[in-house]
Design a protein around this motif. Structure first.
Motif, short mmCIF file in Angstrom:
data_model
loop_
_atom_site.label_atom_id
_atom_site.label_comp_id
_atom_site.label_asym_id
_atom_site.label_seq_id
_atom_site.Cartn_x
_atom_site.Cartn_y
_atom_site.Cartn_z
N ALA A 1 -29.96 -22.70 -20.08
CA ALA A 1 -29.43 -23.09 -18.78
C ALA A 1 -28.90 -24.53 -18.86
O ALA A 1 -29.53 -25.40 -19.47
CB ALA A 1 -30.49 -22.98 -17.70
N GLY A 2 -27.74 -24.73 -18.26
CA GLY A 2 -27.08 -26.03 -18.31
C GLY A 2 -26.10 -26.16 -19.46
O GLY A 2 -25.32 -27.12 -19.50
N GLY A 3 -26.13 -25.22 -20.38
CA GLY A 3 -25.25 -25.26 -21.53
C GLY A 3 -23.88 -24.65 -21.24
O GLY A 3 -23.57 -24.28 -20.10
N GLN B 1 -21.09 -7.80 -15.38
CA GLN B 1 -22.03 -6.85 -14.80
C GLN B 1 -23.41 -7.10 -15.36
O GLN B 1 -23.62 -7.03 -16.57
CB GLN B 1 -21.59 -5.41 -15.07
N ALA B 2 -24.33 -7.40 -14.48
CA ALA B 2 -25.73 -7.59 -14.84
C ALA B 2 -26.47 -6.27 -14.66
O ALA B 2 -26.03 -5.42 -13.88
CB ALA B 2 -26.35 -8.68 -13.98
N PRO B 3 -27.58 -6.08 -15.33
CA PRO B 3 -28.33 -4.83 -15.21
C PRO B 3 -28.71 -4.53 -13.76
O PRO B 3 -29.22 -5.41 -13.05
CB PRO B 3 -29.58 -5.09 -16.06
N GLY B 4 -28.40 -3.32 -13.33
CA GLY B 4 -28.75 -2.90 -11.99
C GLY B 4 -27.85 -3.43 -10.89
O GLY B 4 -28.11 -3.20 -9.71
N LYS B 5 -26.77 -4.13 -11.29
CA LYS B 5 -25.86 -4.69 -10.29
C LYS B 5 -24.45 -4.15 -10.48
O LYS B 5 -24.11 -3.62 -11.54
CB LYS B 5 -25.85 -6.22 -10.40
N GLU B 6 -23.65 -4.29 -9.45
CA GLU B 6 -22.26 -3.85 -9.53
C GLU B 6 -21.43 -4.85 -10.32
O GLU B 6 -21.80 -6.03 -10.47
CB GLU B 6 -21.69 -3.69 -8.12
N GLU C 1 -28.65 -16.85 -13.70
CA GLU C 1 -27.99 -15.76 -12.97
C GLU C 1 -26.60 -15.42 -13.51
O GLU C 1 -25.98 -14.46 -13.05
CB GLU C 1 -27.91 -16.07 -11.48
N ASP C 2 -26.12 -16.18 -14.48
CA ASP C 2 -24.85 -15.85 -15.13
C ASP C 2 -25.05 -14.82 -16.24
O ASP C 2 -24.06 -14.35 -16.83
CB ASP C 2 -24.20 -17.10 -15.72
N THR D 1 -26.23 -14.30 -22.39
CA THR D 1 -27.60 -14.44 -21.92
C THR D 1 -27.93 -15.91 -21.77
O THR D 1 -27.78 -16.69 -22.72
CB THR D 1 -28.59 -13.79 -22.90
N VAL D 2 -28.36 -16.29 -20.57
CA VAL D 2 -28.70 -17.67 -20.29
C VAL D 2 -30.21 -17.75 -20.07
O VAL D 2 -30.74 -17.09 -19.17
CB VAL D 2 -27.96 -18.20 -19.05
N SER D 3 -30.88 -18.53 -20.89
CA SER D 3 -32.33 -18.64 -20.81
C SER D 3 -32.71 -19.89 -20.02
O SER D 3 -31.98 -20.88 -20.00
CB SER D 3 -32.94 -18.70 -22.20
#
Length: 122
Positions: free
Chosen positions: A14-16, A36-41, A85-86, A119-121
């Motif tokens: 995060a922040g990168g 598209q994230a898992p479970g989202k449109e 959330e990205d 993937t943002v950790s």
């Protein structure tokens, strides 16, 4: 049929920052990015029109920048200040013909890439 191939995804804190690329095998008019994230449109990230005008989804405004090379065959997405959330699969999209209107809807596009994972950790 134009083929679109994304690259540049990966794992970042995060922040990168990350820069995605999308190479097109032929000419396109407007091009855009969706995610598209898992479970989202599928969500509109941003687009660049055939005139060079850019537009962005509200959640990425001020952090992401879309650009295109002069030959209009490569699309870029510079992502700064990334948030958890990205995290999503990011898709490149291309439109075959010129269009005067919003590019925020997925049905405006004719071609799609296979997607690249971001993937943002925390």
């Amino acid at each position: 049929q134009v083929q679109l191939v994304e690259s540049g995804g990966g794992l970042v804190q995060a922040g990168g920052s990350l820069r995605l690329s999308c190479a097109a095998s032929g000419r396109t008019s407007a091009m855009g990015w969706f995610r598209q994230a898992p479970g989202k449109e599928r969500e509109f990230v941003g687009a660049i029109s055939w005139t060079g005008t850019t537009s962005y989804g509200e959640s990425v405004k001020g952090r992401f920048t879309i650009s295109r090379d002069n030959g209009k065959t490569t699309l870029y997405l510079q992502m700064n200040n990334l948030k958890t959330e990205d995290t999503a699969v990011y898709y490149c999209a291309g439109r075959a013909t010129n269009y005067y209107g919003s590019y925020a809807s997925a049905n405006r596009y004719d071609y799609w890439g296979q997607g690249t994972q971001v993937t943002v950790s925390s």
